[in-house]
Design an enzyme around this catalytic site. Structure first.
Site, PDB file in Angstrom:
ATOM      1  N   VAL A  60       0.889  -1.162   0.000  1.00  0.00           N
ATOM      2  CA  VAL A  60       0.000   0.000   0.000  1.00  0.00           C
ATOM      3  C   VAL A  60       0.926   1.210   0.000  1.00  0.00           C
ATOM      4  O   VAL A  60       1.805   1.330   0.865  1.00  0.00           O
ATOM      5  CB  VAL A  60      -0.936   0.012   1.221  1.00  0.00           C
ATOM      6  CG1 VAL A  60      -1.791   1.273   1.219  1.00  0.00           C
ATOM      7  CG2 VAL A  60      -1.805  -1.232   1.242  1.00  0.00           C
ATOM      8  N   GLU A  68       4.741 -15.229   1.482  1.00  0.00           N
ATOM      9  CA  GLU A  68       6.190 -15.323   1.348  1.00  0.00           C
ATOM     10  C   GLU A  68       6.839 -14.246   2.212  1.00  0.00           C
ATOM     11  O   GLU A  68       6.666 -13.058   1.972  1.00  0.00           O
ATOM     12  CB  GLU A  68       6.540 -15.106  -0.128  1.00  0.00           C
ATOM     13  CG  GLU A  68       7.935 -15.450  -0.518  1.00  0.00           C
ATOM     14  CD  GLU A  68       8.099 -15.319  -2.023  1.00  0.00           C
ATOM     15  OE1 GLU A  68       8.861 -14.426  -2.447  1.00  0.00           O
ATOM     16  OE2 GLU A  68       7.462 -16.087  -2.755  1.00  0.00           O
TER      17      GLU A  68
END
Length: 101
Positions: free
Chosen positions: A37, A69
């Site tokens: 973001v 991940e």
């Protein structure tokens, strides 16, 4: 990508990258590789919403799991909060939580 239309065109707020990851014997996991973001839009719940959409995509693809991940500590907190909210939205879990309170 998370895009907001503006009078001057579309504005990028954030993005995610994900890919299918094999799971033994013949299943698929969805792996979230990146979630971002952009700084001006952080702390508005967009990351949580993007993660929710990722879960929705995993369900729609009949994936057995969603893995992340190398998640940051902040992403781990967001994921845990979202998973608790999802769990409490199921009737049996909400009933059990109410009994324990």
């Amino acid at each position: 990508m998370l895009i907001q239309p503006t009078p001057k065109g579309n504005q990028l707020l954030g993005l995610t990258t994900m890919y299918n990851f094999w799971a033994y014997p013949d299943n698929i996991r969805l792996r979230l590789s990146q979630i971002l973001v952009l700084p001006p839009y952080q702390d508005a719940g967009l990351g949580k919403r993007m993660l929710q959409v990722t879960y929705d995509i995993a369900r729609a693809r009949s994936c057995i799991d969603l893995t992340i991940e190398d998640p940051t500590p902040n992403l781990q907190r967001v994921r845990e909060k979202l998973e608790v909210e999802q769990l409490l939205s199921t009737p049996w879990a909400a009933h059990m939580a109410a009994e324990c309170a």
